[in-house]
Design an enzyme around this catalytic site. Structure first.
Site, PDB file in Angstrom:
ATOM      1  N   ASP A   1     -12.570  -9.041   4.686  1.00 50.61           N
ATOM      2  CA  ASP A   1     -13.847  -9.010   3.947  1.00 50.61           C
ATOM      3  C   ASP A   1     -14.383 -10.435   3.807  1.00 50.61           C
ATOM      4  O   ASP A   1     -15.591 -10.667   3.910  1.00 50.61           O
ATOM      5  CB  ASP A   1     -13.674  -8.397   2.547  1.00 50.61           C
ATOM      6  CG  ASP A   1     -13.925  -6.888   2.517  1.00 50.61           C
ATOM      7  OD1 ASP A   1     -13.581  -6.201   3.489  1.00 50.61           O
ATOM      8  OD2 ASP A   1     -14.467  -6.395   1.502  1.00 50.61           O
TER       9      ASP A   1
ATOM     10  N   LYS B   1       3.037 -15.281   2.402  1.00 52.81           N
ATOM     11  CA  LYS B   1       3.189 -15.991   1.128  1.00 52.81           C
ATOM     12  C   LYS B   1       4.688 -16.252   0.971  1.00 52.81           C
ATOM     13  O   LYS B   1       5.348 -15.798   0.028  1.00 52.81           O
ATOM     14  CB  LYS B   1       2.603 -15.135  -0.007  1.00 52.81           C
ATOM     15  CG  LYS B   1       2.574 -15.793  -1.370  1.00 52.81           C
ATOM     16  CD  LYS B   1       1.474 -16.828  -1.545  1.00 52.81           C
ATOM     17  CE  LYS B   1       1.613 -17.520  -2.888  1.00 52.81           C
ATOM     18  NZ  LYS B   1       0.676 -18.659  -3.023  1.00 52.81           N
TER      19      LYS B   1
ATOM     20  N   TYR C   1       0.824  -1.214   0.000  1.00 53.80           N
ATOM     21  CA  TYR C   1       0.000   0.000   0.000  1.00 53.80           C
ATOM     22  C   TYR C   1       0.856   1.261   0.000  1.00 53.80           C
ATOM     23  O   TYR C   1       0.418   2.304  -0.481  1.00 53.80           O
ATOM     24  CB  TYR C   1      -0.893   0.046   1.250  1.00 53.80           C
ATOM     25  CG  TYR C   1      -2.180  -0.710   1.154  1.00 53.80           C
ATOM     26  CD1 TYR C   1      -2.194  -2.071   0.880  1.00 53.80           C
ATOM     27  CD2 TYR C   1      -3.391  -0.071   1.373  1.00 53.80           C
ATOM     28  CE1 TYR C   1      -3.383  -2.771   0.818  1.00 53.80           C
ATOM     29  CE2 TYR C   1      -4.592  -0.763   1.318  1.00 53.80           C
ATOM     30  CZ  TYR C   1      -4.584  -2.110   1.032  1.00 53.80           C
ATOM     31  OH  TYR C   1      -5.761  -2.791   0.976  1.00 53.80           O
TER      32      TYR C   1
ATOM     33  N   ASP D   1      -3.111 -18.227   0.580  1.00 55.06           N
ATOM     34  CA  ASP D   1      -4.133 -18.876  -0.261  1.00 55.06           C
ATOM     35  C   ASP D   1      -4.841 -19.975   0.522  1.00 55.06           C
ATOM     36  O   ASP D   1      -6.065 -20.091   0.517  1.00 55.06           O
ATOM     37  CB  ASP D   1      -3.527 -19.396  -1.585  1.00 55.06           C
ATOM     38  CG  ASP D   1      -2.232 -20.164  -1.425  1.00 55.06           C
ATOM     39  OD1 ASP D   1      -1.686 -20.218  -0.307  1.00 55.06           O
ATOM     40  OD2 ASP D   1      -1.744 -20.724  -2.431  1.00 55.06           O
TER      41      ASP D   1
END
Ligand code: NAD
Ligand code: IPM
Ligand code: MN
Length: 354
Positions: free
Chosen positions: A246, A186, A141, A218
């Site tokens: 979310d 990851k 970000y 994942d």
């Protein structure tokens, strides 16, 4: 007590849910004899329209001297042209950075009614009580960005210090709970994730009483829906945390139900629901205010050190979830105002009974 709370309504349903949050804080102040003053400031698209800047200097200055900041949501189609020079979301990122709120706490404690509200099978939502700690002021970000006619880049960078402080936050929180941290990365692909994992292991050694496990993001996305009750504290980097939370909202039944607290070294935190400006329902009185109202409970607890008041608000929300008519996103027919009124009534009833 006296406190100054900056209110940043923002865009879309932001002003509707922020107003509900303020109403709850006013009711709490009145009942317990506190003096809260509310200082409303511009952010996001509303600030771009008014002064051409998604985080005006006056907003930043007000937030920097506030005891706490309550935010609705920013963004919307009006400002979403991919070639626009400036976007509402930049204001949100800038205020998070300016306040140094590196730990975004997103609890997912499911009310029994979530079993009926969630599209998942009831056995999946049973007993879910976890907290996401999302790193909020680093990673992709905030890395350097480039864009030319033929390509674009977003740099993902993490420093050891950034990972250490958010890890410590996660382990400290786990100590007050079920003593289990799941670090999500990851590390099979990303160098930043390999650094993340090595720091997680080292900080974990400072907390021998807390168990630490690692999951690849994942796989975590799948486990969150298949074995959610197994998790206690889930700590992860900025973008993975955005996406997983979310997803987590599906377990609760709606994005509109989830609160957050963004915390740093200073007492002043930033409190906001995890959802966005919901342009599809803005202005219709359909917004679920409960995520924002639960964020005000976190504000009372974490920035104002008022745990009794926080617990009252949470108990009132529980009562409304238990018996009340809810908004359309969770299968009801109530308006934002109806749900707010029900929460205020429940606050009064619970405070009288106490
Ligand atoms: P969104 O979270 O705004 O909406 C996703 C879906 O959830 C929509 O169908 C919406 O109606 C519903 N929803 C969200 N909150 C709700 C609530 N309180 N009550 C009932 N239904 C609710 O996500 P989006 O549509 O992808 O994004 C819209 C804009 O919001 C974008 O500009 C995005 O950048 C911005 N956004 C802002 C924040 C923030 O300010 N913290 C967070 C997420 C997205
Ligand atoms: C959130 C939002 C923001 C984020 C956007 C609007 C910048 O999605 O608060 O979850 O990605 O952090
Ligand atoms: Mn998000």
């Amino acid at each position: 007590m006296k406190a100054t709370i900056v209110v940043l309504p923002g865009d879309g349903i932001g002003p509707e849910v922020a107003a509900a949050g303020v109403a709850v804080l006013k009711a709490v102040a009145e009942r317990y004899g506190h003096e809260f003053s509310f200082d409303q400031q511009l952010i996001g698209g509303a600030a771009i329209d008014a002064v051409g800047d998604p985080l005006p200097a006056a907003t930043r200055a007000a937030c920097e001297k506030a005891d706490a900041v309550l935010l609705g949501a920013v963004g919307g189609p009006k400002w979403s042209d991919p070639n626009a020079p400036v976007r509402p979301e930049q204001g949100l990122l800038a205020i998070r950075k300016a306040l140094g709120v590196f730990a975004n706490v997103r609890p997912l404690k499911l009310h029994p009614r979530s079993a009926a509200l969630s599209p998942l099978k009831p056995e999946k939502t049973k007993g879910v009580d976890l907290v996401f700690i999302r790193e909020l002021t680093g990673g992709i970000y905030f890395g350097a960005k480039t864009r030319s006619d033929t390509d674009a880049t977003d740099e993902c960078r993490y420093t050891v210090v950034e990972i250490e402080r958010v890890m410590r936050h996660a382990f400290e929180l786990a100590r007050t709970r079920r003593r289990k941290v799941t670090s999500v990365d990851k590390a099979n692909v990303l160098e930043t994730s390999r650094l993340w994992r090595s720091v997680a292991i080292r900080i974990g050694q400072e907390y021998p009483d807390v168990s630490l496990e690692h999951q690849l993001v994942d796989s975590m996305a799948m486990l969150l829906l298949t074995r959610p009750a197994d998790y206690d504290v889930i700590v992860t980097e900025n973008m993975f945390g955005d996406i997983l939370t979310d997803e987590g909202a599906v377990l609760a039944g709606s994005l509109g139900l989830l609160p957050s607290a963004s915390l740093g070294e200073k007492p002043c935190g930033l409190y906001e629901p995890i959802h966005g400006s919901a342009p599809d329902i803005a202005g219709l009185g359909l917004a679920n205010p409960l995520g924002t109202i639960l964020s005000t409970a976190m504000l009372l607890r974490h920035s104002l050190n008022l745990p009794t008041e926080a617990a009252l608000v949470e108990a009132a929300v529980d009562a409304v979830l238990e018996h009340g008519n809810l908004t359309r996103d969770v299968g009801g027919t109530a308006s934002t105002q109806d749900v707010l009124d029900a929460v205020l009534d429940a606050c009064n009833a619970k405070a009288e009974a106490a």
